[in-house]
Design an enzyme around this catalytic site. Structure first.
Site, short mmCIF file in Angstrom:
data_model
loop_
_atom_site.label_atom_id
_atom_site.label_comp_id
_atom_site.label_asym_id
_atom_site.label_seq_id
_atom_site.Cartn_x
_atom_site.Cartn_y
_atom_site.Cartn_z
N HIS A 152 0.68 -1.32 -0.04
CA HIS A 152 -0.07 -0.39 -0.27
C HIS A 152 1.19 1.19 0.21
CE1 HIS A 152 -3.16 2.75 0.61
NE2 HIS A 152 -3.68 1.91 1.64
N LYS A 585 -11.91 6.68 -9.31
CA LYS A 585 -11.24 8.36 -8.78
C LYS A 585 -11.55 9.01 -11.08
CE LYS A 585 -7.03 8.27 -10.30
NZ LYS A 585 -6.11 9.49 -11.35
#
Length: 923
Positions: A152, A585
């Site tokens: 991550h 997004k």
């Protein structure tokens, strides 16, 4: 019954949680006073009291005093206050996790019915619905359930911090399970004080950027604490429950249907540091972890398994295994199991040396031949098992030996299947170069889609290789070829289960998949003459447009005879991955969710028509803006036919720590995943057949939400600048929290920014925009067109359609974590007042509109009325976030004004860490 177990069954179930939070808060306060002095302790305590008062009572006087104190802090004091509130967020999380465990134990001790999300609950429902033993056996024989751990780019926790937190969690757990004398209680509290002091004195931030192998090492800790130990126990408990409760159950051991996977060390998309040597090293690290565990367990098993032939007999195959053992000690002549285990240990030690250059933790009794495969190792363990069962010692076989046998079946010599991933553009450039060298003038890059496919199919139909050892290819092409060749070597060393999937990012055409097929052929992972493919080729559909067209792409792909032949060699199973982060997004929360649902429906229809098995891989993040939310509800909310016993889901960043750092919580999360898959596959769900008017309403809502989101993010002049100035994105990009860059390209364009830091940045400023923006505008437009009848239909959709209800529930969660007043303070960081005044009022208006719409549809009076656990969590933790956000803003102002002291940067990064800890699922 212990202290907290009794209290947990009392009327006030949350009192033990409050007790633990007070205890840890007191110990942290004592540590702060002892280490840094009474003055800073008094300051922190005053800030804490004011923050609680302001958050609880919306007290303006408290707010003004709080701001005055925080604004007056020196730089040293600022750092100390930030550390204090950051650590308190971590400690509150530990207390919450322990309370979840406590409540589950109290539930079990009280003999309450199985809880939703547990396997007993799922099985109880299945049996009540008429599912019989044969159907359950078929499900478990064909199921594939896999949480896939990924690195991550915004994972903020250091392993040292996680270790210190785990020590505190273990001590709290011991208090719950043990009745302590006053002396023991005093000693225990001293141990807690030591653990808190260790946490306080441990550096929270990394001083150097993580390497890929650092990320691999971090992920492997969860195998030590949770997967290697808890997964076998989960399997064994499930097998026992099936035998006890399912009429006609065969009693056969379950196939390893629940297995973790990994991307760490194989994900090359935008990460230049993942190379063939790194891939090889990552797999070796995984294998070492598995083999070390097996060797340790074998040693303990040998110490415990001491039956003597003077008292019990053994099977003929057991006698043969003993005869092969190099252990000829006269002290163990009559102890066949110990002698056999000594021989197994010697062979496994030789295997560890041969595969991974790994020395066994204890010396073997003598040299031995290594195992040719993990199956051969497992077969020897099975001999022990069968001999014990056949000679009235089944109880001995059900202990450590049973857990070890299960671990070997699940983890093999490779520990976890490691996926490969790369962007389709990279594959296309590599294939174009290979073709141009082998077939000058091919001009692959200039060809249209049909000609590309035609050329690729021609090459795939012949065993001729394109790459020549006498040609120097570009670094990019050489790297791609090296990766696939390394994968072939890994198959040969560790077995084909070590690498099973090749994921293609930004897949938007059939040629994207055929290009990968061609590269696999170059490495011998695809063999045309045999019609064999050694890995799954997995397209990742990420944008709204890709999701809309994915059904057509798979339809055309499955219509190719050559590809179908290759797919048949893989059992006729096609996997497709769906990208939650980038679609969000690209198109916003509502449109992303709806596009994903429609994509799944289209893929189900196409694969069923072609007679192909579909397995979906869900690229979800921790936050709602990246597809996060409760896993149980998420799986059940899938459209009809989308699960069918097969599902993979990414587990990312801080979510990995929150789910799997604690072994008991880790096992619970694994069980939830398996139970949800069983229910979604075998039981009819409310969402299975949404009415046509529901679908039509979602189409309209999605269109309105998409228009509102795109208008703000991509069409509003200056929004890109607003984002970069009003959030911590610039600072995140420089923070040592991942091996991968925050952007795919060296630009500030939102299109090029990775979805993870995009969502993480909005979470830090408490606006959470990716998790709700556009919903209010969509409902407002729908209401304008359809009036009260339309709103009544939306309320009906919430009651009757699992997909829509889950969508709203996740948005309810994310809106509850927003704080518009704090977000407005971040807006003040935008230097252009005109730009600030043009954008923030729009954000605030849409925020309020989204809340109003949500409450109107659900019938709630306030956010989280239907989720009291999260409401309690926010009440406990969020007062301590407000000072961190305030100080983060002040520090950002100083830093951006030109104060470049390392201490200022460090304090900013500490606030990022603390806010992330308080939000828990921010990225």
């Amino acid at each position: 019954m212990k202290r907290h177990e009794t209290a947990a069954l009392a009327a006030d179930k949350d009192q033990p949680l409050r007790d633990d939070i007070r205890l840890l808060g007191r110990l942290l306060g004592d540590t702060l006073r002892d280490q840094d002095g009474v003055a800073i302790f008094d300051t922190v305590e005053r800030v804490r009291q004011l923050a609680i008062r302001f958050h609880r009572d919306d007290d303006d006087d408290a707010r003004r005093e709080l701001v005055k104190i925080l604004d007056g802090l020196s730089r040293d004091q600022t750092n100390q206050v930030v550390r204090a509130f950051s650590y308190f967020s971590h400690l509150a999380n530990i207390a919450e996790d322990q309370h979840h465990i406590r409540r589950a134990r109290a539930h079990a001790i009280a003999g309450s019915p199985p809880r939703a999300g547990s396997l007993p609950y799922a099985l109880e429902r299945a049996i009540a619905s008429g599912i019989d033993a044969r159907q359950l056996e078929k499900f478990f024989a064909t199921a594939h359930v896999s949480p896939v751990l990924t690195a991550h780019p915004t994972e903020v926790q250091r392993k040292s911090i996680l270790d210190a937190q785990w020590k505190i969690a273990r001590l709290l757990d011991e208090r719950d399970r043990t009745t302590l004398t006053p002396e023991e209680l005093s000693s225990h509290e001293e141990a807690l004080r030591r653990a808190v002091l260790t946490l306080w004195q441990t550096r929270m931030l990394r001083r150097a950027k993580l390497s890929v192998m650092d990320e691999v090492a971090n992920a492997l800790t969860y195998y030590d604490t949770t997967f290697l130990r808890e997964l076998p126990r989960l399997y064994n408990t499930l097998e026992d429950h099936l035998a006890a409760t399912v009429p006609g159950w065969s009693g056969e051991e379950l196939a390893p249907f629940l297995r973790p996977g990994s991307w760490i060390g194989g994900d090359r998309d935008g990460n230049p540091f993942v190379t063939a040597p790194v891939l090889t090293t990552a797999m070796r690290a995984q294998s070492r972890r598995a083999l070390t565990f097996y060797l340790e367990q074998l040693h303990k098993l040998g110490a415990n398994l001491s039956p003597t032939t003077l008292l019990v007999d053994i099977s003929d195959e057991m006698k043969a295994l003993v005869a092969q053992s190099p252990d000829h000690s006269p002290h163990r002549d009559d102890e066949p199991y110990r002698r056999a285990i000594a021989g197994i240990y010697a062979r496994l030690a030789a295997t560890a040396r041969a595969l991974d250059d790994l020395a066994a933790p204890l010396h073997a009794v003598a040299a031995a031949e290594p195992y040719a495969s993990c199956a051969e190792f497992g077969a020897d363990l099975d001999v022990l098992h069968r001999s014990l069962v056949a000679h009235h010692s089944a109880l001995l076989a059900r202990g450590r030996l049973r857990r070890l046998r299960r671990a070997v079946s699940v983890f093999g010599f490779h520990l976890a299947a490691l996926d490969l991933r790369q962007n389709s553009d990279v594959h296309a450039r590599s294939v174009a170069e290979l073709l141009e060298v082998a077939r000058p003038g091919a001009g692959y890059a200039a060809l249209d889609e049909n000609r590309r496919c035609q050329l690729l199919l021609e090459e795939l139909s012949t065993p001729r290789l394109l790459a020549s050892p006498h040609v120097s290819y570009s670094d990019e092409t050489s790297s791609e070829l090296a990766i696939f060749r390394a994968a072939r070597t890994i198959h040969q060393r560790y077995g084909k289960a070590a690498i099973e999937n090749v994921v293609i990012s930004k897949a938007d055409s059939v040629s994207d998949l055929l290009e990968v097929a061609l590269l696999l052929k170059e490495a011998g992972l695809l063999r045309p003459q045999e019609g064999v493919l050694d890995v799954n080729i997995v397209p990742l559909f990420e944008t709204i447009a890709d999701l809309e067209h994915c059904g057509d792409i798979i339809d055309r792909l499955l219509s190719l005879p050559l590809y179908r032949q290759l797919l048949d060699s893989r059992g006729g199973m096609q996997e497709a991955m769906l990208g939650y982060s980038d679609s969000n997004k690209d198109g916003g929360f509502l449109t992303s969710g709806w596009s994903l649902y429609r994509a799944e429906t289209a893929l189900v229809e196409v694969t069923q028509r072609h007679g192909v098995v579909l397995r979906l891989f869900h690229g979800r993040g921790g936050s709602v803006g990246r597809g996060g939310g409760p896993s149980y509800q998420a799986v059940l909310a899938q459209p009809q036919g989308a699960v069918q016993g097969r599902i993979r889901i990414t587990e990312q960043g801080e979510v990995i720590a929150s789910k799997y750092a604690n072994p008991e919580l880790g096992r619970r999360n694994l069980e939830i995943f398996a139970a949800a898959t069983l229910e979604a596959t075998l039981l009819p769900q409310q969402h299975d057949d949404p009415r046509p008017e529901f679908l039509a309403a979602m189409e309209q809502l999605s269109a309105h939400a998409f228009a509102a989101y795109r208008d703000l993010v991509y069409e509003t002049e200056g929004f890109e600048r607003y984002f970069w100035e009003s959030t911590v994105i610039s600072e995140i990009a420089a923070l040592n929290i991942g091996s991968r860059p925050a952007s795919r390209k060296k630009t500030t364009a939102i299109e090029d920014l990775r979805a993870i830091p995009w969502v993480f940045s909005w979470a830090q400023c408490r606006l959470m925009l990716p998790g709700w923006y556009g919903f209010g505008a969509a409902v407002e437009a729908y209401k304008k067109a359809h009036g009260k009848t339309g709103m009544a239909l939306l309320a009906e959709m919430n009651r009757e359609w699992g997909f829509f209800r889950t969508l709203l529930s996740n948005m309810d969660m994310v809106l509850s974590k927003t704080d518009i007043a704090i977000a407005e303070r971040y807006a003040q960081l935008v230097q252009d007042e005109t730009l600030r005044n043009a954008i923030f009022p729009r954000l605030k208006a849409e925020w309020q509109s989204s809340i109003d719409a949500l409450l109107a549809i659900t019938g709630q009076q306030a956010l989280l009325d239907g989720n009291p656990l999260l409401k309690r969590s926010i009440r406990n933790r969020f007062p301590y976030l407000d000072p961190l956000n305030h100080l983060q803003i002040e520090l950002l102002q100083r830093y951006r004004a030109g104060t470049t002291e390392e201490r200022i940067q460090r304090s900013i990064y500490l606030t990022i860490n603390g806010v992330a800890a308080g939000l828990r699922n921010s990225g």
